[in-house]
Design a protein around this motif. Sequence first.
Motif, PDB file in Angstrom:
ATOM      1  N   ASP A 139      -3.134 -31.391  31.911  1.00 51.20           N
ATOM      2  CA  ASP A 139      -2.234 -30.305  32.290  1.00 51.20           C
ATOM      3  C   ASP A 139      -2.565 -29.042  31.484  1.00 51.20           C
ATOM      4  N   GLU A 140      -1.975 -27.947  31.897  1.00 52.30           N
ATOM      5  CA  GLU A 140      -2.293 -26.651  31.301  1.00 52.30           C
ATOM      6  C   GLU A 140      -2.004 -26.621  29.802  1.00 52.30           C
ATOM      7  N   GLN A 141      -0.929 -27.257  29.391  1.00 49.83           N
ATOM      8  CA  GLN A 141      -0.575 -27.285  27.967  1.00 49.83           C
ATOM      9  C   GLN A 141      -1.689 -27.941  27.144  1.00 49.83           C
ATOM     10  N   GLU A 142      -2.220 -29.056  27.630  1.00 52.16           N
ATOM     11  CA  GLU A 142      -3.310 -29.737  26.925  1.00 52.16           C
ATOM     12  C   GLU A 142      -4.588 -28.903  26.954  1.00 52.16           C
ATOM     13  N   GLN A 143      -4.879 -28.280  28.088  1.00 53.20           N
ATOM     14  CA  GLN A 143      -6.075 -27.443  28.184  1.00 53.20           C
ATOM     15  C   GLN A 143      -5.993 -26.253  27.226  1.00 53.20           C
ATOM     16  N   ASN A 144      -4.801 -25.683  27.069  1.00 58.19           N
ATOM     17  CA  ASN A 144      -4.629 -24.534  26.183  1.00 58.19           C
ATOM     18  C   ASN A 144      -4.924 -24.869  24.727  1.00 58.19           C
ATOM     19  N   LYS A 145      -4.773 -26.133  24.341  1.00 59.06           N
ATOM     20  CA  LYS A 145      -5.067 -26.537  22.973  1.00 59.06           C
ATOM     21  C   LYS A 145      -6.545 -26.333  22.622  1.00 59.06           C
ATOM     22  N   LEU A 146      -7.393 -26.276  23.631  1.00 57.15           N
ATOM     23  CA  LEU A 146      -8.831 -26.149  23.404  1.00 57.15           C
ATOM     24  C   LEU A 146      -9.315 -24.704  23.339  1.00 57.15           C
ATOM     25  N   LYS A 147      -8.448 -23.768  23.686  1.00 55.99           N
ATOM     26  CA  LYS A 147      -8.849 -22.358  23.682  1.00 55.99           C
ATOM     27  C   LYS A 147      -9.274 -21.940  22.280  1.00 55.99           C
ATOM     28  N   GLY A 148     -10.420 -21.315  22.214  1.00 65.54           N
ATOM     29  CA  GLY A 148     -10.955 -20.857  20.942  1.00 65.54           C
ATOM     30  C   GLY A 148     -11.725 -21.920  20.171  1.00 65.54           C
ATOM     31  N   LEU A 149     -11.655 -23.171  20.626  1.00 69.43           N
ATOM     32  CA  LEU A 149     -12.369 -24.247  19.943  1.00 69.43           C
ATOM     33  C   LEU A 149     -13.719 -24.559  20.583  1.00 69.43           C
ATOM     34  N   VAL A 150     -13.804 -24.364  21.892  1.00 72.71           N
ATOM     35  CA  VAL A 150     -15.047 -24.660  22.601  1.00 72.71           C
ATOM     36  C   VAL A 150     -15.438 -23.463  23.461  1.00 72.71           C
ATOM     37  N   ASP A 151     -16.730 -23.392  23.790  1.00 71.67           N
ATOM     38  CA  ASP A 151     -17.246 -22.271  24.565  1.00 71.67           C
ATOM     39  C   ASP A 151     -16.943 -22.389  26.054  1.00 71.67           C
ATOM     40  N   TYR A 152     -16.788 -23.612  26.531  1.00 65.92           N
ATOM     41  CA  TYR A 152     -16.539 -23.826  27.951  1.00 65.92           C
ATOM     42  C   TYR A 152     -15.812 -25.149  28.126  1.00 65.92           C
ATOM     43  N   VAL A 153     -14.804 -25.165  28.978  1.00 65.97           N
ATOM     44  CA  VAL A 153     -14.035 -26.379  29.254  1.00 65.97           C
ATOM     45  C   VAL A 153     -13.858 -26.507  30.760  1.00 65.97           C
ATOM     46  N   LYS A 154     -14.046 -27.722  31.255  1.00 63.21           N
ATOM     47  CA  LYS A 154     -13.761 -27.972  32.665  1.00 63.21           C
ATOM     48  C   LYS A 154     -13.236 -29.397  32.819  1.00 63.21           C
ATOM     49  N   PHE A 155     -12.070 -29.489  33.410  1.00 66.03           N
ATOM     50  CA  PHE A 155     -11.478 -30.777  33.741  1.00 66.03           C
ATOM     51  C   PHE A 155     -11.599 -30.953  35.246  1.00 66.03           C
ATOM     52  N   SER A 156     -12.282 -31.986  35.675  1.00 68.97           N
ATOM     53  CA  SER A 156     -12.365 -32.266  37.109  1.00 68.97           C
ATOM     54  C   SER A 156     -12.677 -33.737  37.297  1.00 68.97           C
ATOM     55  N   THR A 157     -12.051 -34.327  38.261  1.00 70.50           N
ATOM     56  CA  THR A 157     -12.323 -35.725  38.547  1.00 70.50           C
ATOM     57  C   THR A 157     -13.544 -35.801  39.447  1.00 70.50           C
ATOM     58  N   HIS A 158     -14.636 -36.305  38.867  1.00 71.84           N
ATOM     59  CA  HIS A 158     -15.870 -36.430  39.650  1.00 71.84           C
ATOM     60  C   HIS A 158     -16.257 -37.886  39.883  1.00 71.84           C
ATOM     61  N   GLY A 159     -15.637 -38.829  39.194  1.00 72.09           N
ATOM     62  CA  GLY A 159     -15.862 -40.247  39.451  1.00 72.09           C
ATOM     63  C   GLY A 159     -17.208 -40.771  39.001  1.00 72.09           C
ATOM     64  N   GLU A 160     -17.892 -40.045  38.123  1.00 75.23           N
ATOM     65  CA  GLU A 160     -19.207 -40.496  37.657  1.00 75.23           C
ATOM     66  C   GLU A 160     -19.186 -40.871  36.172  1.00 75.23           C
ATOM     67  N   TYR A 161     -18.002 -41.042  35.627  1.00 75.47           N
ATOM     68  CA  TYR A 161     -17.832 -41.468  34.241  1.00 75.47           C
ATOM     69  C   TYR A 161     -18.540 -40.518  33.277  1.00 75.47           C
ATOM     70  N   ASP A 162     -18.873 -41.027  32.081  1.00 73.24           N
ATOM     71  CA  ASP A 162     -19.467 -40.189  31.038  1.00 73.24           C
ATOM     72  C   ASP A 162     -20.781 -39.560  31.472  1.00 73.24           C
ATOM     73  N   PHE A 163     -21.606 -40.341  32.152  1.00 75.18           N
ATOM     74  CA  PHE A 163     -22.910 -39.811  32.528  1.00 75.18           C
ATOM     75  C   PHE A 163     -22.803 -38.689  33.554  1.00 75.18           C
ATOM     76  N   GLY A 164     -21.774 -38.726  34.383  1.00 82.77           N
ATOM     77  CA  GLY A 164     -21.537 -37.616  35.299  1.00 82.77           C
ATOM     78  C   GLY A 164     -21.147 -36.356  34.551  1.00 82.77           C
ATOM     79  N   SER A 165     -20.371 -36.513  33.487  1.00 81.16           N
ATOM     80  CA  SER A 165     -20.031 -35.362  32.649  1.00 81.16           C
ATOM     81  C   SER A 165     -21.264 -34.870  31.898  1.00 81.16           C
ATOM     82  N   TYR A 166     -22.085 -35.811  31.422  1.00 73.27           N
ATOM     83  CA  TYR A 166     -23.332 -35.412  30.760  1.00 73.27           C
ATOM     84  C   TYR A 166     -24.203 -34.592  31.720  1.00 73.27           C
ATOM     85  N   LYS A 167     -24.289 -35.064  32.967  1.00 75.64           N
ATOM     86  CA  LYS A 167     -25.097 -34.345  33.961  1.00 75.64           C
ATOM     87  C   LYS A 167     -24.558 -32.941  34.184  1.00 75.64           C
ATOM     88  N   ARG A 168     -23.268 -32.830  34.401  1.00 82.27           N
ATOM     89  CA  ARG A 168     -22.674 -31.516  34.644  1.00 82.27           C
ATOM     90  C   ARG A 168     -22.824 -30.591  33.434  1.00 82.27           C
TER      91      ARG A 168
END
Length: 194
Positions: A14-43
Amino acid sequence: MLIRLYLLLDNYADEQEQNKLKGLVDYVKFSTHGEYDFGSYKRGYYFAKNNGWLDNANELIFCNDSCFCISSLIPIFESMNKKTCDFWEIIKSHEIQDHLQSYFLVFKKDVFMYKKFIDWIGDITHQDDVENVIKNYELPLTSFLENIGFKSDAFYTATGKRNPTTTKTLVLLKQHIPLVKKRFLYQEKRAKSL
């Protein structure tokens, strides 16, 4: 030294959890892609490559969210920087077959800019369950890269045929491994509450 952090997850927050990351990382994306960790590694890999982040990078780290970091990773990097290898992990496991576990992988530039590696990352697809992810991606990755001619190493080589991250957590802590699998902590919490 410039360090870029980007977080791509195969789930929703949710937005509250995503806001906790502001300023800590250069880029954040939450999306359900169904490819587990390796799908996130690919993206994450293609995001970094397409945005020129890999052009001046010396190392690329894939780290999933299955662990809590309980102490500094600096001693691990200091130790591994003394070794001559092209890619490494914190733990080498013998479960099923010899391989580097995939929850924290570090690749040198020769590996992550190599065409066969890029193609391999691009070929990651949806798997029906985590066992297929392990079978199709984690287990063969080490031998795939070694067969090309890249040298692997690990900070710690497990003994025995069982997964050390879930069966030997106290042993790993004594080896100064700073990442602890969340499921181990949750199992301990459940056991104490019974």
